[in-house]
Write a protein that holds these residues in place. Structure first.
Motif, short mmCIF file in Angstrom:
data_model
loop_
_atom_site.label_atom_id
_atom_site.label_comp_id
_atom_site.label_asym_id
_atom_site.label_seq_id
_atom_site.Cartn_x
_atom_site.Cartn_y
_atom_site.Cartn_z
N THR A 149 7.59 -10.34 -0.31
CA THR A 149 6.65 -9.67 -1.22
C THR A 149 5.37 -9.28 -0.48
O THR A 149 4.89 -8.14 -0.59
CB THR A 149 6.30 -10.62 -2.39
N ILE A 150 4.83 -10.26 0.31
CA ILE A 150 3.60 -9.98 1.06
C ILE A 150 3.82 -8.82 2.04
O ILE A 150 3.00 -7.89 2.12
CB ILE A 150 3.11 -11.24 1.80
N SER A 151 4.94 -8.81 2.74
CA SER A 151 5.21 -7.73 3.70
C SER A 151 5.28 -6.39 2.99
O SER A 151 4.70 -5.39 3.44
CB SER A 151 6.52 -7.95 4.44
N LEU A 152 6.00 -6.35 1.86
CA LEU A 152 6.14 -5.09 1.12
C LEU A 152 4.79 -4.59 0.65
O LEU A 152 4.46 -3.41 0.79
CB LEU A 152 7.08 -5.27 -0.07
N LEU A 153 3.95 -5.54 0.12
CA LEU A 153 2.62 -5.17 -0.36
C LEU A 153 1.77 -4.62 0.76
O LEU A 153 1.06 -3.63 0.60
CB LEU A 153 1.94 -6.37 -1.02
N SER A 154 1.85 -5.27 1.96
CA SER A 154 1.01 -4.78 3.06
C SER A 154 1.49 -3.42 3.53
O SER A 154 0.68 -2.54 3.86
CB SER A 154 0.93 -5.77 4.22
N LEU A 155 2.80 -3.22 3.54
CA LEU A 155 3.33 -1.89 3.91
C LEU A 155 2.81 -0.84 2.93
O LEU A 155 2.35 0.23 3.33
CB LEU A 155 4.86 -1.90 3.87
N LEU A 156 2.86 -1.22 1.65
CA LEU A 156 2.38 -0.32 0.59
C LEU A 156 0.91 0.00 0.80
O LEU A 156 0.48 1.16 0.73
CB LEU A 156 2.58 -1.00 -0.77
N GLY A 157 0.13 -1.07 1.13
CA GLY A 157 -1.31 -0.92 1.39
C GLY A 157 -1.56 0.02 2.56
O GLY A 157 -2.38 0.93 2.49
N LEU A 158 -0.82 -0.20 3.65
CA LEU A 158 -0.95 0.64 4.84
C LEU A 158 -0.72 2.11 4.49
O LEU A 158 -1.48 3.01 4.85
CB LEU A 158 0.09 0.21 5.89
N TRP A 159 0.38 2.31 3.77
CA TRP A 159 0.76 3.68 3.39
C TRP A 159 -0.33 4.32 2.53
O TRP A 159 -0.74 5.44 2.74
CB TRP A 159 2.09 3.60 2.64
N TRP A 160 -0.87 3.54 1.61
CA TRP A 160 -1.94 3.99 0.69
C TRP A 160 -3.18 4.40 1.44
O TRP A 160 -3.71 5.50 1.30
CB TRP A 160 -2.24 2.86 -0.29
N PHE A 161 -3.64 3.45 2.37
CA PHE A 161 -4.90 3.70 3.08
C PHE A 161 -4.78 4.79 4.14
O PHE A 161 -5.75 5.40 4.52
CB PHE A 161 -5.44 2.41 3.69
N SER A 162 -3.53 4.96 4.63
CA SER A 162 -3.40 6.02 5.62
C SER A 162 -3.35 7.38 4.94
O SER A 162 -3.03 8.39 5.56
CB SER A 162 -2.16 5.77 6.47
N GLY A 163 -3.62 7.35 3.63
CA GLY A 163 -3.77 8.57 2.89
C GLY A 163 -2.45 9.24 2.53
O GLY A 163 -2.38 10.44 2.31
#
Ligand SMILES: Nc1nc2c(c(=O)[nH]1)N[C@H]1C(S)=C(S)[C@@H](COP(=O)(O)O)O[C@H]1N2
Ligand SMILES: [Mo]
Length: 202
Positions: free
Chosen positions: A187-201
């Motif tokens: 779950t944590i990995s998926l959330l961080s991937l999601l976060g990365l994708w979000w912040f990279s615009g």
């Protein structure tokens, strides 16, 4: 361990004639390892049972008796110091390294059978240390005297499971929680991937 060093595996039928010490008090070891001192006074306060017509059958060197042994039942003694009932094995060990292992159903089991007692009297008189005080009497054993333990020094209520050390305890915890830990990690990995994708615009 050398099996001949194990008091619960007697290798000789030769009875020891001499008491290992002058003191009749013994220790009751509970499953958590704590110990209670059991004195003759403690035993006198419990209801006593007399077993008549007991024989000490000594293979190779004759039979003595009949004797009348008196004392509280082993079950009464254990229960008066330890209220839980979920144990299944106890060990009765003497000061001279002799002993027997007893299953709970031998004590609870057959109401008609004569119970095992911790004897402090013989033929109505106080038993001497020389005669075995305090002595386990197992009436069901009639062909040998390997369970008639003289000079009881320690009674051990065997823990259901040997307690684990910290290392094994940690491993055990990890094993139990591994599935949940795995789910949390994913779950944590998926959330961080999601976060990365979000912040990279993205
Ligand atoms: N503590 C202890 N109990 C013991 C023994 C022993 O050596 N030590 N020998 C057993 C054996 S083999 C026999 S035959 C009887 C002998 O009992 P007695 O000495 O009262 O005749 O005790 C039994 N209980
Ligand atoms: Mo014996």
């Amino acid at each position: 361990m050398n099996p001949y060093d194990d008091p619960l595996q007697p290798h000789s039928h030769d009875p020891n004639p001499e008491p290992p010490s002058p003191f009749p008090d013994f220790r009751l070891q509970l499953p958590d390892g704590t110990e209670k001192l059991v004195t003759l006074d403690n035993l006198y306060r419990l209801p006593a049972k007399t077993l008549n017509d007991c024989y000490i059958v000594s293979t190779g060197h004759g039979t003595t008796g009949p004797f009348a042994f008196s004392g509280p039942t082993l079950l009464t003694v254990v229960q008066s110091f330890f209220r839980q009932v979920d144990w299944h094995t106890i060990e009765v060990i003497s000061g001279d390294g002799f002993g027997t292992r007893i299953q709970a159903d031998e004590l609870w089991g057959n109401a008609a059978a004569e119970p095992m007692i911790l004897a402090y009297a013989i033929d109505g008189k106080q038993m001497s240390r020389h005669e075995g005080l305090v002595r386990l009497i197992v009436p069901s054993e009639t062909d040998d005297a390997l369970r008639q333990v003289k000079w009881v020094e320690r009674i051990r209520i065997v823990p259901k499971q040997q307690p684990l050390g910290w290392y094994n305890r940690t491993l055990d915890l990890l094993r139990r929680w591994s599935f949940i830990l795995l789910v949390v990690a994913i779950t944590i990995s998926l959330l961080s991937l999601l976060g990365l994708w979000w912040f990279s615009g993205g």
